[in-house]
Design an enzyme around this catalytic site. Structure first.
Site, PDB file in Angstrom:
ATOM      1  N   ALA A 234       0.832  -1.221   0.000  1.00 16.05           N
ATOM      2  CA  ALA A 234       0.000   0.000   0.000  1.00 16.05           C
ATOM      3  C   ALA A 234       0.862   1.264   0.000  1.00 16.05           C
ATOM      4  CB  ALA A 234      -0.894  -0.005   1.239  1.00 16.05           C
ATOM      5  N   PRO A 235       0.446   2.298  -0.734  1.00 17.00           N
ATOM      6  CA  PRO A 235      -0.816   2.447  -1.474  1.00 17.00           C
ATOM      7  C   PRO A 235      -0.814   1.896  -2.899  1.00 17.00           C
ATOM      8  CG  PRO A 235       0.377   4.522  -1.483  1.00 17.00           C
ATOM      9  CD  PRO A 235       1.212   3.564  -0.681  1.00 17.00           C
TER      10      PRO A 235
ATOM     11  N   GLY B  68       1.801   1.980  -5.421  1.00 14.87           N
ATOM     12  CA  GLY B  68       2.612   2.576  -6.490  1.00 14.87           C
ATOM     13  C   GLY B  68       3.482   1.538  -7.186  1.00 14.87           C
ATOM     14  N   LYS B  69       4.156   0.700  -6.385  1.00 14.60           N
ATOM     15  CA  LYS B  69       5.097  -0.248  -7.016  1.00 14.60           C
ATOM     16  C   LYS B  69       4.347  -1.430  -7.596  1.00 14.60           C
ATOM     17  CE  LYS B  69       8.618   1.597  -4.101  1.00 14.60           C
ATOM     18  NZ  LYS B  69       7.733   2.252  -3.117  1.00 14.60           N
TER      19      LYS B  69
ATOM     20  N   ASP C 235      -0.792  -6.240   2.272  1.00  8.38           N
ATOM     21  CA  ASP C 235      -0.483  -5.157   3.216  1.00  8.38           C
ATOM     22  C   ASP C 235      -1.206  -5.454   4.516  1.00  8.38           C
ATOM     23  OD1 ASP C 235       0.941  -2.221   2.825  1.00  8.38           O
ATOM     24  OD2 ASP C 235      -0.471  -2.266   4.508  1.00  8.38           O
TER      25      ASP C 235
ATOM     26  N   ASP D 184      -0.267 -10.075   7.258  1.00 10.50           N
ATOM     27  CA  ASP D 184       0.998  -9.699   7.878  1.00 10.50           C
ATOM     28  C   ASP D 184       2.129 -10.404   7.127  1.00 10.50           C
ATOM     29  OD1 ASP D 184       3.203  -9.384   9.506  1.00 10.50           O
ATOM     30  OD2 ASP D 184       2.101  -9.704  11.374  1.00 10.50           O
TER      31      ASP D 184
ATOM     32  N   CYS E 141      12.699   3.674   1.862  1.00 14.99           N
ATOM     33  CA  CYS E 141      12.920   5.099   1.572  1.00 14.99           C
ATOM     34  C   CYS E 141      13.605   5.722   2.789  1.00 14.99           C
ATOM     35  CB  CYS E 141      11.621   5.808   1.198  1.00 14.99           C
ATOM     36  SG  CYS E 141      10.320   5.663   2.410  1.00 14.99           S
TER      37      CYS E 141
END
Ligand SMILES: C[S@@+](CC[C@H](N)C(=O)[O-])C[C@H]1O[C@@H](n2cnc3c(N)ncnc32)[C@H](O)[C@@H]1O
Length: 440
Positions: free
Chosen positions: A261-262, A264-265, A281, A307, A379
């Protein structure tokens, strides 16, 4: 007068958003989108957002200045005045608007807060700052916390991990980021997308090493970009787009996106190859965002609210050819987009995140088919979540080969590669790709 002072409302909402972040631990994006939706003009919404960001980036200095300017700390129920004043000071320090207009709007802000009895105080404090600005700013402590606007624990970690780059990392975290777009290959080519953007007046750059990425130097209203509504473009930093280069999915692959989530990848993987994707997620609400992301782009995947450290709860026993662990992390590489992160995280959070990341890798490794590739990405710019995490992964699992990608941007970490925020205009990001050699 009787009429609302121009710009008082966005300033008051910026103050409320900062109070939400700093006093209540709320995430800025959520508070801002709730608050700013009451504003009709996009100009006001962007003013509210810009001022909230400015306060959070400069909080230690603003706090210190307020301590100098106010004779005593406001009572608990008057706490909003601290934030209204912080917004006013931040704006005066930026000097984009005439000082009297800033003072006027701040006075009206405190009225909107229902604390009109403090309007004289707001007026007096801001006028005092205007008069004494150089003296007060000259007396600010010479301390990196005040100078750069970050908590001490984070500065210390960055100094340890990046002795030559920590100042640049802090400075980059206070710069507005460029707008990166991802081109949907199902819809058009990157050349076509660039041409359409240029025709619409957006100067753009398409770096060779990131085949789906376009960087716009000037911010733009995303929904008005050509092809956006139709799903031809998505917003995604170029560093996040690099994950797909490491993962290298092929048609027919079974792919697991373990922290999706959300979405993008997940979406990028599906735009790149015709794969069978399982997107997991732990947070069902955030998983609903994956569903919307994929729906907008007319893509599909098996969505699992589960999980990633407990695959026994959701795995069907069929190995995956590709596994992406885009792990929950400190997000210290994306502080330029989310200035609240520095105030919402603590050092204890980092230790807990590192433990979850390690467990996730160990629990998901057996799900990878021999010959398959696992990508671990964050990130973050912290060694504990990146280089050290990866070194220990490689030591714990011997039947693997690290796939170095010297052609991709990033500083080699042995293993993996690290981007620091601002490197080639990208977010701070870490990538590691490993191939499983055989079962066991
Ligand atoms: C960095 S974000 C993922 C971003 C996503 N890959 C993308 O590109 O849009 C990390 C995600 O991990 C999820 N997460 C945290 N702990 C998890 C767990 N134990 N299992 C699965 N997901 C988890 C969080 O809810 C969050 O959505």
């Amino acid at each position: 007068m009787g009429k609302r002072v121009l710009g008082a409302e966005p300033r008051w909402l910026a103050a409320r958003a900062c109070l939400g972040v700093l006093d209540r631990g709320q995430a800025l994006d959520g508070v801002l989108s709730d608050l700013l939706q009451s504003l009709e003009s996009s100009r006001d919404r962007s003013l509210g957002r810009r001022l909230a960001h400015a306060v959070l980036r400069d909080w230690p200095a603003l706090n210190h200045l307020l301590g100098q300017l106010l004779e005593r700390t406001p009572r608990r129920r008057d706490r909003p005045v601290w934030f209204v004043l912080a917004v006013g000071l931040a704006e005066l320090r930026q000097a984009r608007e005439p000082a009297p207009a800033v003072v006027h709007a701040a006075v009206e802000s405190i009225r909107l807060a229902g604390l009109g009895r403090l309007s004289g105080l707001v007026n007096g404090v801001l006028r005092q700052f205007i008069r004494r600005r150089s003296e007060l700013e000259g007396a600010l402590p010479d301390d990196p916390v005040i100078r750069h606007g970050y908590p001490n624990w984070l500065i210390r970690l960055l100094q340890e991990d990046w002795p030559d780059d920590w100042i640049r990392i802090l400075e980059q975290g206070n710069q507005p980021p460029p707008l990166w777009l991802r081109v949907n290959r199902h819809y058009w080519t990157r050349d076509e997308a660039c041409r359409a953007l240029i025709e619409a007046g957006h100067a753009c750059r398409a770096p060779d090493e990131l085949p789906d990425a376009i960087c716009l130097k000037q911010r733009a209203a995303v929904s008005r970009l050509p092809g956006f509504v139709e799903g031809g473009l998505s917003v995604q930093d170029g560093a996040a787009q690099m994950v797909v280069e490491y993962l290298d999915p092929g048609d027919g692959d079974r792919v697991l996106d373990a922290c999706s989530a959300p979405g993008g990848k997940s979406a990028h993987i599906l735009e790149r190859a015709d794969v069978e994707l399982t997107a997991v997620d732990i947070d069902p609400e955030r998983l609903a965002d994956v569903a919307s992301t994929l729906e907008r782009l007319r893509l599909s995947a098996r969505l699992v609210a589960g999980d990633a450290t407990r695959p026994e709860d959701w795995w069907d026993g069929q190995p995956f050819d590709r596994i992406l662990i885009d792990a929950p992390c400190s997000a210290t590489g994306v502080i330029r987009r989310h200035p609240d992160i520095r105030w919402l995280r603590s050092q204890a959070d980092i230790q807990a995140l590192v433990r979850t990341q390690t467990l996730m890798v160990d629990k998901l490794w057996p799900l990878l088919a021999p010959g398959g590739i696992l990508v671990y990405s964050t990130c973050s710019v912290l060694a504990a979540e990146n280089r050290l995490q990866a070194q220990s992964l490689v030591e714990r699992h011997d039947a693997l080969e690290v796939l170095e990608h010297d052609e991709l941007p990033g500083r080699p970490q042995r293993p993996g590669r690290q981007l620091l925020p601002g490197d080639r205009d990208l977010d701070g990001f870490y990538h590691l790709a490993v191939r499983r050699l055989h079962a066991g």
